[in-house]
Design an enzyme around this catalytic site. Structure first.
Site, PDB file in Angstrom:
ATOM      1  N   SER A 157       7.822 -55.916  -6.622  1.00  0.00           N
ATOM      2  CA  SER A 157       8.551 -54.676  -6.929  1.00  0.00           C
ATOM      3  C   SER A 157       9.939 -54.767  -6.305  1.00  0.00           C
ATOM      4  CB  SER A 157       7.803 -53.493  -6.300  1.00  0.00           C
ATOM      5  OG  SER A 157       8.644 -52.355  -6.207  1.00  0.00           O
ATOM      6  N   TYR A 170       2.998 -48.818   0.345  1.00  0.00           N
ATOM      7  CA  TYR A 170       3.372 -49.587  -0.860  1.00  0.00           C
ATOM      8  C   TYR A 170       4.511 -50.565  -0.530  1.00  0.00           C
ATOM      9  CZ  TYR A 170       4.717 -50.396  -5.746  1.00  0.00           C
ATOM     10  OH  TYR A 170       5.020 -50.975  -6.963  1.00  0.00           O
TER      11      TYR A 170
HETATM   12  C1  BGC Z   1       7.006 -48.388  -8.406  1.00  0.00           C
HETATM   13  C2  BGC Z   1       7.473 -47.319  -9.357  1.00  0.00           C
HETATM   14  C3  BGC Z   1       8.971 -47.107  -9.233  1.00  0.00           C
HETATM   15  C4  BGC Z   1       9.750 -48.390  -9.221  1.00  0.00           C
HETATM   16  C5  BGC Z   1      11.219 -48.182  -8.891  1.00  0.00           C
HETATM   17  C6  BGC Z   1       7.856 -49.605  -8.598  1.00  0.00           C
HETATM   18  O1  BGC Z   1       7.411 -50.638  -7.789  1.00  0.00           O
HETATM   19  O2  BGC Z   1       5.629 -48.668  -8.637  1.00  0.00           O
HETATM   20  O3  BGC Z   1       6.768 -46.127  -9.098  1.00  0.00           O
HETATM   21  O4  BGC Z   1       9.424 -46.332 -10.332  1.00  0.00           O
HETATM   22  O5  BGC Z   1       9.191 -49.274  -8.284  1.00  0.00           O
HETATM   23  O6  BGC Z   1      11.417 -47.366  -7.769  1.00  0.00           O
END
Ligand code: BGC
Length: 271
Positions: A157, A170
């Site tokens: 991410s 996360y």
């Molecule tokens: C998240 C999303 C978010 C994106 C940008 C991703 O890793 O799961 O919820 O929209 O990152 O912030």
């Protein structure tokens, strides 16, 4: 249906996609199938979503199985790899995708919310990568003509780079993925196994529904994306196919940010 003149860069290869029943994982599984790969779609709870993915892959003329399993559990990982081997033989590609969010401000975050997210996003990625590496190494030469023995692609991410308050579980899991990926890439490169990450920005999926369904939130989200649109699972699917194909044979240990410029700090543009 496959047209005979269609270019199928992953023909004859087999992929496992963890968390392939919805969102980015579903988009990648479909793209891999459309590129000619046999696909094992792993899912945790959403059997209907997994069936839908399978249907689309089979419509594209590729083979697909679906396998239920929690990637945070070693026993389930073993089942996913065994079933893939029974169905298709040698494995060539692991898409280490399964991931969840359980948001809460730091002071309210429960141990369970921390644990669950780290368990799925980080332990799950470790266990899957380990199983894939063992499989690749035990296979000897792959049955296709590629020089590469196997490919592992982590779906990370932008939050392996951008800190994210209110979601420290996360962000920590994704930050962890970054050095996990690089360390595994370093360890396995001499064995001709390529290991890379794709770090998506805001892709329109159920995980971030709260950010794009409501008009006000959608506008705020778009301000963070210089390229001016929210991504689609296909945007990630196409990159995954390329990163799994021979076209990218000299790339290992790299993170590709596929984010419409979200990591460019757009709020500094007119400073
Ligand atoms: C998240 C999303 C978010 C994106 C940008 C991703 O890793 O799961 O919820 O929209 O990152 O912030």
């Amino acid at each position: 249906m496959n047209k005979t003149n269609q270019h199928l860069p992953l023909k004859g290869q087999t992929s496992i996609v963890t968390g392939g029943s919805s969102g980015i994982g579903q988009g990648i599984a479909i793209a891999l199938g459309q590129a000619g790969s046999n696909v094992c779609v792993n899912y945790h709870g959403d059997e209907d979503g997994a069936k839908k993915t399978k249907e689309i892959i089979e419509d594209a003329g590729a083979k697909c199985i679906i396998v239920k399993g929690d990637v945070g559990k070693p026993k389930d990982i073993a089942t996913i790899f065994e079933k893939t081997n029974e169905a298709f033989g040698d494995l060539h590609i692991l898409i280490n995708n399964a991931g969840i969010q359980q948001d809460n401000p730091l002071v309210d975050m429960t141990y369970k919310e921390w644990d669950k997210v780290i368990q799925t996003n980080l332990y799950g990625a470790f266990l899957s990568a380990q199983a894939a590496a063992k499989t690749f190494l035990s296979q000897g030469n792959t049955s296709n003509n590629e020089k590469c023995k196997g490919k592992i692609i982590f779906i990370s991410s932008v939050h392996d780079l951008i800190p994210w308050g209110g979601r420290v579980n996360y962000a920590a899991s994704k930050g962890g993925l970054k050095t996990l990926m690089k360390s595994i890439a370093q360890e396995l490169a001499p064995n001709k196994i390529r290991v890379n990450s794709i770090s998506p920005g805001a892709i329109q999926t159920p995980i971030n529904e709260d950010q794009w369904k409501d008009e006000k939130n959608r506008k705020a989200l778009l301000e963070k994306i210089p390229y001016g649109r929210i991504g689609k699972p296909e945007d990630i699917g196409k990159v995954a196919v390329w990163l799994a194909s021979e076209e990218s044979d000299y790339i290992t240990g790299t993170t590709l940010y596929v984010d419409g410029g979200m990591t460019l700090y757009p709020s500094f543009a007119d400073d």
